[in-house]
Design a protein around this motif. Structure first.
Motif, mmCIF file in Angstrom:
data_model
loop_
_atom_site.group_PDB
_atom_site.id
_atom_site.type_symbol
_atom_site.label_atom_id
_atom_site.label_comp_id
_atom_site.label_asym_id
_atom_site.label_seq_id
_atom_site.Cartn_x
_atom_site.Cartn_y
_atom_site.Cartn_z
ATOM 1 N N LEU A 213 3.541 -2.198 -8.396
ATOM 2 C CA LEU A 213 4.517 -2.398 -7.122
ATOM 3 C C LEU A 213 5.179 -1.191 -6.737
ATOM 4 O O LEU A 213 5.584 -0.586 -7.504
ATOM 5 C CB LEU A 213 5.338 -3.642 -7.077
ATOM 6 C CG LEU A 213 4.563 -4.920 -7.527
ATOM 7 C CD1 LEU A 213 5.617 -5.951 -7.801
ATOM 8 C CD2 LEU A 213 3.841 -5.316 -6.241
ATOM 9 N N CYS A 214 5.686 -1.066 -5.443
ATOM 10 C CA CYS A 214 6.627 -0.202 -4.802
ATOM 11 C C CYS A 214 7.982 -0.666 -5.238
ATOM 12 O O CYS A 214 7.887 -1.795 -5.387
ATOM 13 C CB CYS A 214 6.398 0.102 -3.406
ATOM 14 S SG CYS A 214 6.775 -1.072 -2.321
ATOM 15 N N ARG A 215 8.979 0.289 -5.263
ATOM 16 C CA ARG A 215 10.293 -0.308 -5.376
ATOM 17 C C ARG A 215 10.891 -1.365 -4.381
ATOM 18 O O ARG A 215 11.667 -2.430 -4.800
ATOM 19 C CB ARG A 215 11.101 0.828 -5.414
ATOM 20 C CG ARG A 215 11.198 1.523 -4.124
ATOM 21 C CD ARG A 215 12.171 3.008 -4.141
ATOM 22 N NE ARG A 215 12.033 3.712 -2.907
ATOM 23 C CZ ARG A 215 12.694 3.291 -1.839
ATOM 24 N NH1 ARG A 215 13.414 2.192 -1.617
ATOM 25 N NH2 ARG A 215 12.573 4.063 -0.554
ATOM 26 N N ILE A 216 10.388 -1.247 -3.066
ATOM 27 C CA ILE A 216 10.763 -2.520 -2.020
ATOM 28 C C ILE A 216 10.275 -3.797 -2.469
ATOM 29 O O ILE A 216 11.112 -4.645 -2.545
ATOM 30 C CB ILE A 216 10.416 -1.488 -0.858
ATOM 31 C CG1 ILE A 216 10.886 -0.398 -0.655
ATOM 32 C CG2 ILE A 216 10.744 -2.837 0.380
ATOM 33 C CD1 ILE A 216 10.486 0.404 0.619
ATOM 34 N N GLY B 233 0.929 -1.226 -0.143
ATOM 35 C CA GLY B 233 -0.006 0.203 0.049
ATOM 36 C C GLY B 233 0.897 1.383 -0.123
ATOM 37 O O GLY B 233 0.223 2.352 0.002
ATOM 38 N N ARG B 234 2.122 1.203 -0.111
ATOM 39 C CA ARG B 234 3.001 2.230 -0.309
ATOM 40 C C ARG B 234 2.732 2.994 -1.099
ATOM 41 O O ARG B 234 2.553 2.863 -2.642
ATOM 42 C CB ARG B 234 4.453 1.905 -0.301
ATOM 43 C CG ARG B 234 5.347 2.863 -0.159
ATOM 44 C CD ARG B 234 6.889 2.139 -0.332
ATOM 45 N NE ARG B 234 8.052 3.237 -0.559
ATOM 46 C CZ ARG B 234 8.679 3.790 0.285
ATOM 47 N NH1 ARG B 234 8.396 3.784 1.657
ATOM 48 N NH2 ARG B 234 9.439 4.731 -0.068
ATOM 49 N N MET C 153 5.825 1.496 -9.087
ATOM 50 C CA MET C 153 6.201 1.335 -10.625
ATOM 51 C C MET C 153 4.837 0.923 -11.177
ATOM 52 O O MET C 153 4.304 0.120 -10.801
ATOM 53 C CB MET C 153 7.184 0.248 -10.788
ATOM 54 C CG MET C 153 8.425 0.658 -10.074
ATOM 55 S SD MET C 153 9.500 -0.764 -10.452
ATOM 56 C CE MET C 153 10.805 -0.098 -9.543
ATOM 57 N N ARG C 154 4.388 1.814 -12.225
ATOM 58 C CA ARG C 154 3.013 1.578 -12.794
ATOM 59 C C ARG C 154 2.944 0.336 -13.451
ATOM 60 O O ARG C 154 2.035 -0.451 -13.623
ATOM 61 C CB ARG C 154 2.909 2.783 -13.721
ATOM 62 C CG ARG C 154 1.350 2.942 -14.148
ATOM 63 C CD ARG C 154 1.468 4.096 -14.899
ATOM 64 N NE ARG C 154 1.083 5.399 -14.189
ATOM 65 C CZ ARG C 154 0.979 6.513 -14.563
ATOM 66 N NH1 ARG C 154 1.114 6.712 -16.144
ATOM 67 N NH2 ARG C 154 0.669 7.467 -14.130
ATOM 68 N N ARG C 155 3.852 -0.078 -14.139
ATOM 69 C CA ARG C 155 4.129 -1.146 -15.211
ATOM 70 C C ARG C 155 3.933 -2.694 -14.333
ATOM 71 O O ARG C 155 3.330 -3.640 -14.755
ATOM 72 C CB ARG C 155 5.437 -1.393 -15.844
ATOM 73 C CG ARG C 155 5.689 -2.349 -16.900
ATOM 74 C CD ARG C 155 7.051 -2.528 -17.497
ATOM 75 N NE ARG C 155 7.158 -3.532 -18.355
ATOM 76 C CZ ARG C 155 8.623 -3.561 -19.257
ATOM 77 N NH1 ARG C 155 9.149 -2.903 -19.110
ATOM 78 N NH2 ARG C 155 8.379 -4.859 -19.942
ATOM 79 N N PHE C 156 4.231 -2.580 -12.972
ATOM 80 C CA PHE C 156 4.269 -3.801 -12.174
ATOM 81 C C PHE C 156 3.113 -3.633 -11.205
ATOM 82 O O PHE C 156 2.759 -4.512 -10.570
ATOM 83 C CB PHE C 156 5.683 -4.256 -11.516
ATOM 84 C CG PHE C 156 6.649 -4.214 -12.726
ATOM 85 C CD1 PHE C 156 6.581 -5.484 -13.178
ATOM 86 C CD2 PHE C 156 7.473 -3.388 -12.933
ATOM 87 C CE1 PHE C 156 7.706 -5.839 -14.122
ATOM 88 C CE2 PHE C 156 8.707 -3.637 -13.777
ATOM 89 C CZ PHE C 156 8.411 -4.828 -14.414
#
Length: 60
Positions: free
Chosen positions: A38-41, A27-28, A33-36
Protein backbone atom coordinates in the motif's frame (compact mmCIF):
# COMPACT_ATOMS: atom_id res chain seq x y z
CA UNK A 1 -10.90 1.74 -16.82
CA UNK A 2 -7.82 3.86 -16.18
CA UNK A 3 -6.35 1.22 -13.86
CA UNK A 4 -6.82 -1.45 -16.52
CA UNK A 5 -5.08 0.73 -19.08
CA UNK A 6 -2.13 1.35 -16.74
CA UNK A 7 -1.81 -2.37 -15.97
CA UNK A 8 -1.90 -3.24 -19.65
CA UNK A 9 0.74 -0.61 -20.40
CA UNK A 10 3.06 -1.96 -17.70
CA UNK A 11 2.67 -5.53 -18.97
CA UNK A 12 3.74 -4.70 -22.52
CA UNK A 13 6.82 -2.69 -21.54
CA UNK A 14 10.04 -3.02 -23.46
CA UNK A 15 12.21 -3.02 -20.32
CA UNK A 16 10.93 -5.38 -17.59
CA UNK A 17 13.29 -3.94 -14.95
CA UNK A 18 11.45 -0.59 -15.02
CA UNK A 19 8.29 -1.93 -13.41
CA UNK A 20 7.04 0.35 -10.61
CA UNK A 21 5.49 -0.94 -7.40
CA UNK A 22 2.02 0.54 -7.02
CA UNK A 23 -0.56 0.71 -4.25
CA UNK A 24 -3.19 -2.03 -4.50
CA UNK A 25 -6.01 0.38 -3.69
CA UNK A 26 -5.31 3.68 -5.45
CA UNK A 27 -2.40 2.83 -7.78
CA UNK A 28 -0.09 5.50 -6.38
CA UNK A 29 3.57 4.82 -7.32
CA UNK A 30 5.23 6.94 -4.61
CA UNK A 31 5.31 6.34 -0.87
CA UNK A 32 4.86 2.60 -1.42
CA UNK A 33 5.34 0.18 1.48
CA UNK A 34 6.46 -3.17 0.13
CA UNK A 35 5.50 -5.11 3.26
CA UNK A 36 1.84 -4.11 2.98
CA UNK A 37 1.53 -3.41 -0.74
CA UNK A 38 0.00 0.00 0.00
CA UNK A 39 0.96 3.64 -0.32
CA UNK A 40 1.47 5.67 2.85
CA UNK A 41 -1.90 7.40 2.54
CA UNK A 42 -3.98 4.22 2.17
CA UNK A 43 -1.88 2.52 4.85
CA UNK A 44 -2.60 5.29 7.34
CA UNK A 45 -6.31 5.30 6.53
CA UNK A 46 -6.66 1.51 6.94
CA UNK A 47 -4.48 1.42 10.06
CA UNK A 48 -6.61 4.05 11.81
CA UNK A 49 -9.75 2.07 10.97
CA UNK A 50 -8.10 -1.06 12.45
CA UNK A 51 -8.27 -3.04 9.21
CA UNK A 52 -4.57 -3.97 9.20
CA UNK A 53 -3.92 -6.60 11.89
CA UNK A 54 -1.07 -5.93 14.27
CA UNK A 55 -0.75 -2.23 13.43
CA UNK A 56 -1.61 0.27 16.17
CA UNK A 57 -1.03 3.97 16.49
CA UNK A 58 1.99 4.65 18.68
CA UNK A 59 1.75 6.70 21.85
CA UNK A 60 4.31 7.29 24.58
Amino acid sequence: MAKKCMQYREERRKFPTRVRNRCKICGRPRGYMRRFGLCRICFRFLALEGKIPGVVKSSW
